[in-house]
Design a protein around this motif. Structure first.
Motif, PDB file in Angstrom:
ATOM      1  N   PRO A 199       0.701  -1.168   0.000  1.00  0.00           N
ATOM      2  CA  PRO A 199      -0.117   0.264  -0.099  1.00  0.00           C
ATOM      3  C   PRO A 199       0.827   1.205  -0.079  1.00  0.00           C
ATOM      4  N   ASP A 200       0.344   2.327  -0.265  1.00  0.00           N
ATOM      5  CA  ASP A 200       0.986   3.632  -0.317  1.00  0.00           C
ATOM      6  C   ASP A 200       1.646   4.113   0.877  1.00  0.00           C
ATOM      7  N   GLU A 201       1.003   3.488   2.050  1.00  0.00           N
ATOM      8  CA  GLU A 201       1.333   3.643   3.486  1.00  0.00           C
ATOM      9  C   GLU A 201       2.724   3.204   3.476  1.00  0.00           C
ATOM     10  N   ASP A 202       3.372   2.153   2.782  1.00  0.00           N
ATOM     11  CA  ASP A 202       4.596   1.865   3.108  1.00  0.00           C
ATOM     12  C   ASP A 202       5.391   2.003   1.983  1.00  0.00           C
ATOM     13  N   LEU A 203       5.144   3.275   1.203  1.00  0.00           N
ATOM     14  CA  LEU A 203       6.115   3.643   0.245  1.00  0.00           C
ATOM     15  C   LEU A 203       7.578   4.069   0.703  1.00  0.00           C
ATOM     16  N   GLN A 204       7.595   4.810   1.783  1.00  0.00           N
ATOM     17  CA  GLN A 204       8.939   4.966   2.526  1.00  0.00           C
ATOM     18  C   GLN A 204       9.765   3.833   2.722  1.00  0.00           C
ATOM     19  N   VAL A 205       8.993   2.669   3.354  1.00  0.00           N
ATOM     20  CA  VAL A 205       9.651   1.446   3.548  1.00  0.00           C
ATOM     21  C   VAL A 205      10.257   0.860   2.232  1.00  0.00           C
ATOM     22  N   PHE A 206       9.394   0.767   1.168  1.00  0.00           N
ATOM     23  CA  PHE A 206       9.598   0.163   0.088  1.00  0.00           C
ATOM     24  C   PHE A 206      10.922   0.892  -0.427  1.00  0.00           C
ATOM     25  N   HIS A 207      10.757   2.044  -0.394  1.00  0.00           N
ATOM     26  CA  HIS A 207      11.949   2.966  -1.083  1.00  0.00           C
ATOM     27  C   HIS A 207      13.119   2.773  -0.281  1.00  0.00           C
ATOM     28  N   ILE A 237      18.024   5.417  -6.006  1.00  0.00           N
ATOM     29  CA  ILE A 237      16.702   5.874  -6.281  1.00  0.00           C
ATOM     30  C   ILE A 237      16.046   6.802  -5.322  1.00  0.00           C
ATOM     31  N   ASP A 238      15.144   7.573  -5.745  1.00  0.00           N
ATOM     32  CA  ASP A 238      14.567   8.600  -4.872  1.00  0.00           C
ATOM     33  C   ASP A 238      13.131   8.133  -4.739  1.00  0.00           C
ATOM     34  N   LEU A 239      12.493   8.757  -3.812  1.00  0.00           N
ATOM     35  CA  LEU A 239      11.015   8.450  -3.398  1.00  0.00           C
ATOM     36  C   LEU A 239      10.128   8.623  -4.735  1.00  0.00           C
ATOM     37  N   TRP A 263      11.034   7.654  -7.633  1.00  0.00           N
ATOM     38  CA  TRP A 263      11.169   6.373  -8.502  1.00  0.00           C
ATOM     39  C   TRP A 263      10.404   5.219  -7.909  1.00  0.00           C
ATOM     40  N   ALA A 264      10.435   5.004  -6.331  1.00  0.00           N
ATOM     41  CA  ALA A 264       9.697   4.466  -5.634  1.00  0.00           C
ATOM     42  C   ALA A 264       8.306   4.146  -6.012  1.00  0.00           C
ATOM     43  N   GLN A 265       7.503   5.497  -6.083  1.00  0.00           N
ATOM     44  CA  GLN A 265       5.982   5.596  -5.996  1.00  0.00           C
ATOM     45  C   GLN A 265       5.917   5.192  -7.650  1.00  0.00           C
ATOM     46  N   GLU A 266       6.531   5.688  -8.578  1.00  0.00           N
ATOM     47  CA  GLU A 266       6.496   5.316 -10.020  1.00  0.00           C
ATOM     48  C   GLU A 266       6.441   3.663 -10.161  1.00  0.00           C
ATOM     49  N   ARG A 267       7.427   3.130  -9.336  1.00  0.00           N
ATOM     50  CA  ARG A 267       7.581   1.789  -9.497  1.00  0.00           C
ATOM     51  C   ARG A 267       6.458   0.907  -9.130  1.00  0.00           C
ATOM     52  N   LEU A 268       5.799   1.462  -7.890  1.00  0.00           N
ATOM     53  CA  LEU A 268       4.543   0.796  -7.273  1.00  0.00           C
ATOM     54  C   LEU A 268       3.471   0.963  -8.230  1.00  0.00           C
ATOM     55  N   ASP A 269       3.155   2.241  -8.775  1.00  0.00           N
ATOM     56  CA  ASP A 269       1.977   2.681  -9.712  1.00  0.00           C
ATOM     57  C   ASP A 269       2.278   1.642 -10.933  1.00  0.00           C
ATOM     58  N   MET A 270       3.502   1.330 -11.488  1.00  0.00           N
ATOM     59  CA  MET A 270       3.770   0.620 -12.729  1.00  0.00           C
ATOM     60  C   MET A 270       3.573  -0.672 -12.378  1.00  0.00           C
ATOM     61  N   TYR A 271       3.631  -1.316 -11.272  1.00  0.00           N
ATOM     62  CA  TYR A 271       3.457  -2.715 -10.870  1.00  0.00           C
ATOM     63  C   TYR A 271       1.673  -2.679 -10.968  1.00  0.00           C
ATOM     64  N   ARG A 272       1.080  -1.757 -10.444  1.00  0.00           N
ATOM     65  CA  ARG A 272      -0.439  -1.992 -10.408  1.00  0.00           C
ATOM     66  C   ARG A 272      -1.065  -1.899 -11.809  1.00  0.00           C
ATOM     67  N   ARG A 273      -0.386  -1.079 -12.497  1.00  0.00           N
ATOM     68  CA  ARG A 273      -0.953  -0.713 -14.010  1.00  0.00           C
ATOM     69  C   ARG A 273      -0.843  -2.057 -14.653  1.00  0.00           C
ATOM     70  N   GLU A 274       0.333  -2.773 -14.563  1.00  0.00           N
ATOM     71  CA  GLU A 274       0.898  -4.133 -15.201  1.00  0.00           C
ATOM     72  C   GLU A 274       0.057  -5.424 -14.817  1.00  0.00           C
ATOM     73  N   GLU A 275      -0.359  -5.149 -13.389  1.00  0.00           N
ATOM     74  CA  GLU A 275      -1.262  -6.071 -12.949  1.00  0.00           C
ATOM     75  C   GLU A 275      -2.690  -5.944 -13.639  1.00  0.00           C
ATOM     76  N   VAL A 276      -3.187  -4.902 -13.750  1.00  0.00           N
ATOM     77  CA  VAL A 276      -4.298  -4.849 -14.301  1.00  0.00           C
ATOM     78  C   VAL A 276      -4.207  -5.306 -15.797  1.00  0.00           C
ATOM     79  N   LYS A 277      -3.192  -5.373 -16.259  1.00  0.00           N
ATOM     80  CA  LYS A 277      -3.385  -5.789 -17.731  1.00  0.00           C
ATOM     81  C   LYS A 277      -2.911  -7.292 -17.736  1.00  0.00           C
TER      82      LYS A 277
END
Length: 166
Positions: free
Chosen positions: A9-17, A36-38, A40-54
């Motif tokens: 979840p977005d709440e774990d963005l900092q830990v993921f980063h 990486i910066d924060l 980049w980490a947010q974009e990576r999570l967003d990309m994962y979500r977009r690709e999962e939908v596909k």
């Protein structure tokens, strides 16, 4: 403590980063640059979500209780095959989590009805990943030259395959 694969979840963005910016972790992956910066980490999570939908990826955080200790998933590689990948935070190396999460990924794919071969790769200077895959029945199928964003180019690796189920 129980291990669980679940969406990050977005709440774990900092830990993921913080986990993904570890130099030893990023150099053992193909697509994580260093540093990486924060954003980049947010974009990576967003990309994962977009690709999962596909339907071309399923990516999860590896949680031990409520603590994010790794990241793992499967994706459709450039040859159209299912490939698994995983990264364990350096603070948790040497505890067998790589083997456990790789097994969880195989189970995830099989439980979703995928019966085809499953592929994985690792860089040759990371033999621990090869031992993980071999424990799970993966066979080494060849040498590869893989791109590593953190290494700034390509590096030699090994390709593995887990055969189809009947």
């Amino acid at each position: 403590m129980a291990l669980e694969l679940k969406p990050i979840p977005d709440e774990d963005l900092q830990v993921f980063h913080d986990m993904m910016r570890e130099p030893d972790l990023s150099r053992n992956t193909g697509s994580i640059p260093y540093p990486i910066d924060l954003d980049w980490a947010q974009e990576r999570l967003d990309m994962y979500r977009r690709e999962e939908v596909k339907g071309t990826r399923a990516d999860r955080g590896l949680y031990e209780g409520n603590v994010l200790v790794g990241n793992a998933g499967w994706f459709v590689n450039e040859r159209g095959n299912r490939e698994i990948g995983y990264a364990i935070h350096k603070d948790h190396w040497g505890r067998g989590l790589g083997t456990k999460v790789a097994a969880m990924l195989v189970t995830m794919l099989r439980d979703d009805g995928y019966t085809g071969p499953i592929y994985a790769q690792h860089f040759k200077d990371n033999p621990a990943s090869g031992r993980v895959l071999e424990k799970l029945g993966f066979s080494r199928v060849g040498s590869v030259e893989s791109i590593s964003a953190a290494r700034g180019g390509s590096a030699p690796g090994w390709a593995y395959r887990l055969d189809e189920t009947d």
